[in-house]
Design a protein around this motif. Structure first.
Motif, mmCIF file in Angstrom:
data_model
loop_
_atom_site.group_PDB
_atom_site.id
_atom_site.type_symbol
_atom_site.label_atom_id
_atom_site.label_comp_id
_atom_site.label_asym_id
_atom_site.label_seq_id
_atom_site.Cartn_x
_atom_site.Cartn_y
_atom_site.Cartn_z
ATOM 1 N N VAL A 88 -12.686 3.914 11.186
ATOM 2 C CA VAL A 88 -14.013 3.419 10.799
ATOM 3 C C VAL A 88 -13.999 2.909 9.359
ATOM 4 C CG1 VAL A 88 -16.411 4.107 10.409
ATOM 5 C CG2 VAL A 88 -15.218 4.866 12.461
ATOM 6 N N GLY A 89 -13.337 3.657 8.462
ATOM 7 C CA GLY A 89 -13.282 3.234 7.066
ATOM 8 C C GLY A 89 -12.559 1.921 6.883
ATOM 9 N N VAL A 90 -11.426 1.765 7.572
ATOM 10 C CA VAL A 90 -10.684 0.507 7.483
ATOM 11 C C VAL A 90 -11.513 -0.642 8.044
ATOM 12 C CG1 VAL A 90 -8.691 -0.738 8.391
ATOM 13 C CG2 VAL A 90 -8.405 1.544 7.447
ATOM 14 N N ALA A 91 -12.176 -0.398 9.182
ATOM 15 C CA ALA A 91 -12.982 -1.464 9.793
ATOM 16 C C ALA A 91 -14.153 -1.858 8.901
ATOM 17 C CB ALA A 91 -13.482 -1.006 11.165
ATOM 18 N N LEU A 92 -14.864 -0.867 8.362
ATOM 19 C CA LEU A 92 -16.012 -1.176 7.503
ATOM 20 C C LEU A 92 -15.579 -1.868 6.215
ATOM 21 C CD1 LEU A 92 -18.259 2.006 7.916
ATOM 22 C CD2 LEU A 92 -18.553 -0.248 8.955
ATOM 23 N N SER A 93 -14.493 -1.384 5.616
ATOM 24 C CA SER A 93 -14.008 -2.023 4.394
ATOM 25 C C SER A 93 -13.578 -3.456 4.664
ATOM 26 C CB SER A 93 -12.834 -1.220 3.814
ATOM 27 O OG SER A 93 -13.249 0.087 3.464
ATOM 28 N N ALA A 94 -12.916 -3.664 5.791
ATOM 29 C CA ALA A 94 -12.495 -5.024 6.132
ATOM 30 C C ALA A 94 -13.694 -5.923 6.389
ATOM 31 C CB ALA A 94 -11.583 -4.992 7.358
ATOM 32 N N LEU A 95 -14.703 -5.410 7.107
ATOM 33 C CA LEU A 95 -15.891 -6.219 7.363
ATOM 34 C C LEU A 95 -16.635 -6.541 6.079
ATOM 35 C CD1 LEU A 95 -17.299 -4.566 10.616
ATOM 36 C CD2 LEU A 95 -16.261 -6.821 10.398
ATOM 37 N N GLN A 96 -16.725 -5.572 5.179
ATOM 38 C CA GLN A 96 -17.406 -5.821 3.913
ATOM 39 C C GLN A 96 -16.663 -6.874 3.095
ATOM 40 O OE1 GLN A 96 -17.782 -2.397 1.409
ATOM 41 N NE2 GLN A 96 -19.080 -3.427 -0.091
ATOM 42 N N ALA A 97 -15.339 -6.742 3.038
ATOM 43 C CA ALA A 97 -14.556 -7.721 2.290
ATOM 44 C C ALA A 97 -14.659 -9.102 2.926
ATOM 45 C CB ALA A 97 -13.094 -7.277 2.209
ATOM 46 N N LEU A 130 0.511 13.562 3.375
ATOM 47 C CA LEU A 130 -0.388 12.413 3.544
ATOM 48 C C LEU A 130 -0.423 11.556 2.286
ATOM 49 C CD1 LEU A 130 -2.651 10.786 4.913
ATOM 50 C CD2 LEU A 130 -4.265 12.539 4.134
ATOM 51 N N ALA A 131 -0.503 12.208 1.122
ATOM 52 C CA ALA A 131 -0.521 11.459 -0.143
ATOM 53 C C ALA A 131 0.767 10.666 -0.329
ATOM 54 C CB ALA A 131 -0.728 12.429 -1.306
ATOM 55 N N PHE A 132 1.917 11.251 0.028
ATOM 56 C CA PHE A 132 3.186 10.529 -0.069
ATOM 57 C C PHE A 132 3.162 9.268 0.785
ATOM 58 C CE2 PHE A 132 5.622 14.488 -1.477
ATOM 59 C CZ PHE A 132 5.880 13.967 -2.733
ATOM 60 N N ALA A 133 2.672 9.388 2.009
ATOM 61 C CA ALA A 133 2.680 8.246 2.927
ATOM 62 C C ALA A 133 1.820 7.106 2.409
ATOM 63 C CB ALA A 133 2.203 8.689 4.314
ATOM 64 N N VAL A 134 0.575 7.404 2.025
ATOM 65 C CA VAL A 134 -0.334 6.348 1.590
ATOM 66 C C VAL A 134 0.112 5.733 0.269
ATOM 67 C CG1 VAL A 134 -2.716 5.847 0.915
ATOM 68 C CG2 VAL A 134 -2.268 7.368 2.846
ATOM 69 N N ALA A 135 0.534 6.599 -0.694
ATOM 70 C CA ALA A 135 0.893 6.095 -2.027
ATOM 71 C C ALA A 135 2.133 5.207 -1.978
ATOM 72 C CB ALA A 135 1.117 7.265 -2.979
ATOM 73 N N THR A 136 3.161 5.636 -1.282
ATOM 74 C CA THR A 136 4.396 4.849 -1.276
ATOM 75 C C THR A 136 4.242 3.547 -0.502
ATOM 76 O OG1 THR A 136 5.178 6.162 0.614
ATOM 77 C CG2 THR A 136 5.889 6.844 -1.584
ATOM 78 N N VAL A 137 3.507 3.579 0.605
ATOM 79 C CA VAL A 137 3.250 2.327 1.322
ATOM 80 C C VAL A 137 2.408 1.391 0.460
ATOM 81 C CG1 VAL A 137 2.101 1.317 3.323
ATOM 82 C CG2 VAL A 137 3.516 3.337 3.616
ATOM 83 N N ALA A 197 -2.669 -0.258 3.061
ATOM 84 C CA ALA A 197 -1.895 0.954 2.780
ATOM 85 C C ALA A 197 -2.463 2.152 3.535
ATOM 86 C CB ALA A 197 -1.885 1.230 1.278
ATOM 87 N N PHE A 198 -3.788 2.273 3.574
ATOM 88 C CA PHE A 198 -4.390 3.373 4.330
ATOM 89 C C PHE A 198 -4.161 3.204 5.824
ATOM 90 C CE2 PHE A 198 -6.718 4.346 0.452
ATOM 91 C CZ PHE A 198 -6.795 5.731 0.512
ATOM 92 N N ALA A 199 -4.202 1.955 6.302
ATOM 93 C CA ALA A 199 -4.002 1.725 7.730
ATOM 94 C C ALA A 199 -2.567 2.043 8.145
ATOM 95 C CB ALA A 199 -4.355 0.282 8.079
#
Length: 318
Positions: free
Chosen positions: A229-238, A89-96, A52-54
């Motif tokens: 960076v956040g998406v990449a790190l979160s994905a690597l951690q998961a 920005l909140a609308f975009a992330v929340a609805t997706v 959703a963030f991506a």
């Protein structure tokens, strides 16, 4: 009506907008694919939140404001309202995110995807026109109803396509193609909505307050960097957690974690020697009976005859 420019910096704005939409969609589809392979609900929700963030934050919102940097009214300064910008920005992330949660759980169906696409598309429309409402200039912004409806239909179609890809596309080649299609749809929705607007300036009105467009460039770059960076790190951690845990979240038992067998001299000798088939058969027979057979009596050797006994008797002379 005032003259309005949408490509102030030439081809830079649409190219940068398309690349951001493509990159966000690509990362989001990869995360959605990982969510489909997750074995429990919490891990699936985590991957869907990253997606959703991506898609919402990177592929839609960052694309929108990267393209908005090319918007200009030459005879009047253009400013932006920060709270409305962040609200978009909140609308975009929340609805997706809500749309991904709907299609990411349960059985995949056309009805579920279409319903989620309608909801997400409505949120994308709200994101776009909330961001447009954040524009500050000494005048009034008007919209063409026909183009507004067209942009809304494109937003709903783009959202539905994105959600369908999120639950069905696998493989690098297909994900890349799907991200390219999504980026075209998102950019088409944005520029259709921008074409719907016109500006009527109010003579003698004071300049509106707010953030200058180029001032927003620095926070946009920072948000882009932090998002990637956040998406990449979160994905690597998961991915790391999934590598060392099974589907239920408990640690995997590898070869090093097996229960060791007790060591015996028999195991060592048997492992060190290569037994012949006959020896293996004897060993198997001993293991089956549980005791070693006692040897029987050995026969005594027969005495060899003496030379006198071995010679035949001499014949008599008479």
């Amino acid at each position: 009506m005032a003259d309005v420019h949408h490509f102030t910096y030439g081809a830079y704005n649409p190219i940068a907008a398309y690349l951001l939409a493509f990159l966000g969609s690509f990362l989001g589809l990869l995360c959605a694919g990982r969510a489909r392979d997750a074995h429990n609900r919490s891990r699936r929700n985590r991957w869907l939140a990253i997606a959703a963030f991506a898609i919402g934050g990177g592929g839609i919102w960052l694309m929108h404001f990267s393209a908005m940097l090319g918007f200009d009214v030459p005879v009047s300064p253009v400013r932006y309202d920060l709270p409305l910008t962040l609200l978009s920005l909140a609308f975009a992330v929340a609805t997706v995110g809500i749309g991904l949660m709907i299609v990411g759980h349960g059985e995949r169906s056309v009805t579920r995807v279409v319903a989620a696409g309608l909801l997400t598309g409505t949120g994308v429309i709200a994101m776009h026109y909330t961001g447009m409402e954040g524009i500050r200039l000494p005048g009034t912004i008007h919209y063409s109803p026909v183009l507004v409806v067209a942009s809304g239909l494109i937003a709903i179609a783009a959202s539905t396509i994105a959600l369908w890809f999120a639950v069905s596309v696998r493989g690098w080649a297909r994900v890349t193609g799907a991200a390219a299609v999504m980026a075209v749809a998102v950019c088409g929705m944005h520029y259709t909505g921008m074409a719907a607007m016109s500006v009527e300036l109010a003579p003698g009105a004071p300049n509106a307050g707010g953030i200058r467009p180029l001032t927003m460039l620095v926070p946009i770059i920072l948000i882009i960097t932090a998002t990637i960076v956040g998406v990449a790190l979160s994905a690597l951690q998961a991915m790391t957690e999934e590598e060392f845990t099974d589907g239920a979240g408990s640690p995997k038992r590898g070869v090093h974690a097996e229960t060791p067998q007790p060591w015996t001299v028999k195991h060592a000798s048997m492992g060190a020697m290569r037994l012949t088939p006959a020896a293996r058969a004897v060993a198997a027979g001993r293991a089956a009976t549980g005791s070693r057979p006692s040897p029987g009596p050995r026969p005594s050797p027969r005495p060899s005859p003496s030379p006198a006994q071995a010679a035949p008797p001499a014949p008599s002379g008479s």
